[in-house]
Design a protein around this motif. Structure first.
Motif, PDB file in Angstrom:
ATOM      1  N   ILE A  46      10.199  -2.754  37.373  1.00  0.00           N
ATOM      2  CA  ILE A  46       8.890  -3.523  38.154  1.00  0.00           C
ATOM      3  C   ILE A  46       8.103  -2.408  37.752  1.00  0.00           C
ATOM      4  CG2 ILE A  46       8.175  -3.834  40.171  1.00  0.00           C
ATOM      5  CD1 ILE A  46      10.914  -4.850  41.194  1.00  0.00           C
ATOM      6  N   LYS A  47       8.130  -1.283  38.063  1.00  0.00           N
ATOM      7  CA  LYS A  47       6.910  -0.381  37.705  1.00  0.00           C
ATOM      8  C   LYS A  47       6.295  -0.408  36.519  1.00  0.00           C
ATOM      9  CE  LYS A  47       8.153   3.208  41.001  1.00  0.00           C
ATOM     10  NZ  LYS A  47       8.605   4.702  41.336  1.00  0.00           N
ATOM     11  N   GLU A  48       7.190  -0.616  35.255  1.00  0.00           N
ATOM     12  CA  GLU A  48       7.295  -0.736  33.838  1.00  0.00           C
ATOM     13  C   GLU A  48       6.207  -1.952  33.569  1.00  0.00           C
ATOM     14  OE1 GLU A  48      10.869  -0.229  31.807  1.00  0.00           O
ATOM     15  OE2 GLU A  48      11.100   1.835  32.243  1.00  0.00           O
ATOM     16  N   ALA A  51       1.584  -4.981  32.554  1.00  0.00           N
ATOM     17  CA  ALA A  51       0.539  -6.045  32.588  1.00  0.00           C
ATOM     18  C   ALA A  51      -0.905  -5.742  32.951  1.00  0.00           C
ATOM     19  CB  ALA A  51       1.173  -6.871  33.926  1.00  0.00           C
ATOM     20  N   ALA A  52      -0.986  -4.625  33.830  1.00  0.00           N
ATOM     21  CA  ALA A  52      -2.362  -4.021  33.762  1.00  0.00           C
ATOM     22  C   ALA A  52      -3.049  -3.401  32.478  1.00  0.00           C
ATOM     23  CB  ALA A  52      -2.232  -2.843  35.036  1.00  0.00           C
ATOM     24  N   GLU A  53      -2.366  -2.574  31.685  1.00  0.00           N
ATOM     25  CA  GLU A  53      -2.809  -2.302  30.353  1.00  0.00           C
ATOM     26  C   GLU A  53      -3.151  -3.389  29.384  1.00  0.00           C
ATOM     27  OE1 GLU A  53       0.006   0.334  28.770  1.00  0.00           O
ATOM     28  OE2 GLU A  53      -0.211   1.822  30.543  1.00  0.00           O
ATOM     29  N   CYS A  54      -2.484  -4.261  29.552  1.00  0.00           N
ATOM     30  CA  CYS A  54      -2.807  -5.470  28.491  1.00  0.00           C
ATOM     31  C   CYS A  54      -3.985  -6.137  29.117  1.00  0.00           C
ATOM     32  CB  CYS A  54      -1.549  -6.498  28.540  1.00  0.00           C
ATOM     33  SG  CYS A  54      -0.235  -6.138  27.566  1.00  0.00           S
ATOM     34  N   SER A  55      -4.129  -6.275  30.412  1.00  0.00           N
ATOM     35  CA  SER A  55      -5.363  -7.133  30.913  1.00  0.00           C
ATOM     36  C   SER A  55      -6.352  -6.003  30.842  1.00  0.00           C
ATOM     37  CB  SER A  55      -5.079  -7.294  32.450  1.00  0.00           C
ATOM     38  OG  SER A  55      -6.084  -8.044  32.933  1.00  0.00           O
ATOM     39  N   GLN A  56      -6.296  -5.026  30.859  1.00  0.00           N
ATOM     40  CA  GLN A  56      -7.790  -4.113  30.526  1.00  0.00           C
ATOM     41  C   GLN A  56      -7.923  -4.126  29.021  1.00  0.00           C
ATOM     42  OE1 GLN A  56      -6.227  -0.296  31.867  1.00  0.00           O
ATOM     43  NE2 GLN A  56      -6.983  -0.857  34.087  1.00  0.00           N
ATOM     44  N   GLN A  57      -7.120  -4.096  28.276  1.00  0.00           N
ATOM     45  CA  GLN A  57      -7.208  -4.134  26.841  1.00  0.00           C
ATOM     46  C   GLN A  57      -8.046  -5.341  26.583  1.00  0.00           C
ATOM     47  OE1 GLN A  57      -3.602  -3.139  24.842  1.00  0.00           O
ATOM     48  NE2 GLN A  57      -3.605  -0.849  25.494  1.00  0.00           N
ATOM     49  N   ALA A  58      -7.432  -6.510  26.975  1.00  0.00           N
ATOM     50  CA  ALA A  58      -7.842  -7.697  26.559  1.00  0.00           C
ATOM     51  C   ALA A  58      -9.426  -7.872  27.424  1.00  0.00           C
ATOM     52  CB  ALA A  58      -7.204  -8.879  27.261  1.00  0.00           C
ATOM     53  N   ALA A  59      -9.875  -7.270  28.242  1.00  0.00           N
ATOM     54  CA  ALA A  59     -11.164  -7.248  28.831  1.00  0.00           C
ATOM     55  C   ALA A  59     -12.092  -6.670  27.588  1.00  0.00           C
ATOM     56  CB  ALA A  59     -11.310  -6.643  30.224  1.00  0.00           C
ATOM     57  N   GLN A  60     -11.501  -5.404  27.239  1.00  0.00           N
ATOM     58  CA  GLN A  60     -12.171  -4.892  26.265  1.00  0.00           C
ATOM     59  C   GLN A  60     -12.504  -5.347  24.977  1.00  0.00           C
ATOM     60  OE1 GLN A  60     -10.220  -1.019  26.184  1.00  0.00           O
ATOM     61  NE2 GLN A  60     -11.287  -0.142  28.122  1.00  0.00           N
ATOM     62  N   GLU A 113       2.834 -13.040  30.763  1.00  0.00           N
ATOM     63  CA  GLU A 113       4.312 -12.765  30.525  1.00  0.00           C
ATOM     64  C   GLU A 113       4.955 -11.937  31.189  1.00  0.00           C
ATOM     65  OE1 GLU A 113       4.780 -12.959  26.238  1.00  0.00           O
ATOM     66  OE2 GLU A 113       4.271 -15.158  26.359  1.00  0.00           O
ATOM     67  N   ALA A 114       4.276 -10.504  31.251  1.00  0.00           N
ATOM     68  CA  ALA A 114       4.586  -9.283  31.980  1.00  0.00           C
ATOM     69  C   ALA A 114       4.587  -9.453  33.289  1.00  0.00           C
ATOM     70  CB  ALA A 114       4.008  -8.015  31.645  1.00  0.00           C
ATOM     71  N   SER A 115       3.337 -10.116  33.814  1.00  0.00           N
ATOM     72  CA  SER A 115       3.292 -10.467  35.334  1.00  0.00           C
ATOM     73  C   SER A 115       4.538 -11.440  35.821  1.00  0.00           C
ATOM     74  CB  SER A 115       1.947 -11.041  35.568  1.00  0.00           C
ATOM     75  OG  SER A 115       1.655 -11.392  36.930  1.00  0.00           O
ATOM     76  N   LYS A 116       4.657 -12.411  35.001  1.00  0.00           N
ATOM     77  CA  LYS A 116       5.802 -13.404  35.486  1.00  0.00           C
ATOM     78  C   LYS A 116       6.986 -12.670  35.608  1.00  0.00           C
ATOM     79  CE  LYS A 116       3.747 -17.443  33.284  1.00  0.00           C
ATOM     80  NZ  LYS A 116       3.895 -18.474  32.229  1.00  0.00           N
ATOM     81  N   ARG A 117       7.580 -11.549  34.696  1.00  0.00           N
ATOM     82  CA  ARG A 117       8.832 -11.095  34.598  1.00  0.00           C
ATOM     83  C   ARG A 117       8.531 -10.172  35.858  1.00  0.00           C
ATOM     84  NH1 ARG A 117       7.848 -10.838  29.093  1.00  0.00           N
ATOM     85  NH2 ARG A 117       7.287  -8.548  29.371  1.00  0.00           N
ATOM     86  N   TYR A 118       7.522  -9.444  36.116  1.00  0.00           N
ATOM     87  CA  TYR A 118       7.360  -8.497  37.309  1.00  0.00           C
ATOM     88  C   TYR A 118       7.737  -9.440  38.560  1.00  0.00           C
ATOM     89  CZ  TYR A 118       4.209  -5.692  40.630  1.00  0.00           C
ATOM     90  OH  TYR A 118       4.053  -4.957  41.495  1.00  0.00           O
ATOM     91  N   GLN A 119       7.300 -10.569  38.656  1.00  0.00           N
ATOM     92  CA  GLN A 119       7.291 -11.291  39.978  1.00  0.00           C
ATOM     93  C   GLN A 119       8.689 -11.772  40.243  1.00  0.00           C
ATOM     94  OE1 GLN A 119       5.385 -11.803  42.788  1.00  0.00           O
ATOM     95  NE2 GLN A 119       3.920 -10.563  41.386  1.00  0.00           N
ATOM     96  N   ILE A 120       9.596 -12.010  39.084  1.00  0.00           N
ATOM     97  CA  ILE A 120      10.961 -12.258  39.052  1.00  0.00           C
ATOM     98  C   ILE A 120      11.855 -11.180  39.412  1.00  0.00           C
ATOM     99  CG2 ILE A 120      13.001 -13.032  37.796  1.00  0.00           C
ATOM    100  CD1 ILE A 120      10.870 -14.838  36.037  1.00  0.00           C
ATOM    101  N   LEU A 121      11.576 -10.219  38.897  1.00  0.00           N
ATOM    102  CA  LEU A 121      12.258  -8.886  39.180  1.00  0.00           C
ATOM    103  C   LEU A 121      11.939  -8.436  40.931  1.00  0.00           C
ATOM    104  CD1 LEU A 121      12.172  -6.735  36.073  1.00  0.00           C
ATOM    105  CD2 LEU A 121      13.997  -8.202  36.910  1.00  0.00           C
ATOM    106  N   ILE A 122      10.548  -8.697  41.235  1.00  0.00           N
ATOM    107  CA  ILE A 122      10.651  -8.516  42.661  1.00  0.00           C
ATOM    108  C   ILE A 122      11.339  -9.344  43.530  1.00  0.00           C
ATOM    109  CG2 ILE A 122       8.718  -8.680  44.618  1.00  0.00           C
ATOM    110  CD1 ILE A 122       6.954  -7.252  42.557  1.00  0.00           C
ATOM    111  N   GLN A 123      11.518 -10.480  43.080  1.00  0.00           N
ATOM    112  CA  GLN A 123      12.272 -11.316  43.849  1.00  0.00           C
ATOM    113  C   GLN A 123      13.825 -10.955  44.064  1.00  0.00           C
ATOM    114  OE1 GLN A 123      11.581 -15.264  42.081  1.00  0.00           O
ATOM    115  NE2 GLN A 123       9.391 -15.244  43.165  1.00  0.00           N
TER     116      GLN A 123
END
Length: 62
Positions: free
Chosen positions: A11-13, A18-27, A45-55
């Motif tokens: 989940i941490k990974e 997700a955060a890194e990809c989002s930041q890179q996309a903004a740049q 996609e990373a965010s979706k997997r993140y949410q699934i693992l949290i559940q």
């Protein structure tokens, strides 16, 4: 089945990814729209997997 610690680690990974990809996309959006689009897709996609693992983690702990 993964252990709770494995899930927490993954989940941490995924959150970091997700955060890194989002930041890179903004740049990249300033110079390369296609790269930006691809990075945002990876972030989603990373965010979706993140949410699934949290559940899954909640289910295991519940």
């Amino acid at each position: 089945m993964k252990t709770i610690e494995d899930l927490k680690t993954r989940i941490k990974e995924l959150g970091r990814q997700a955060a890194e990809c989002s930041q890179q996309a903004a740049q990249a959006s300033k110079t390369n729209r296609e790269k930006s689009r691809s990075l945002m897709q990876q972030a989603r996609e990373a965010s979706k997997r993140y949410q699934i693992l949290i559940q899954e983690l909640k289910r295991l702990q519940g």
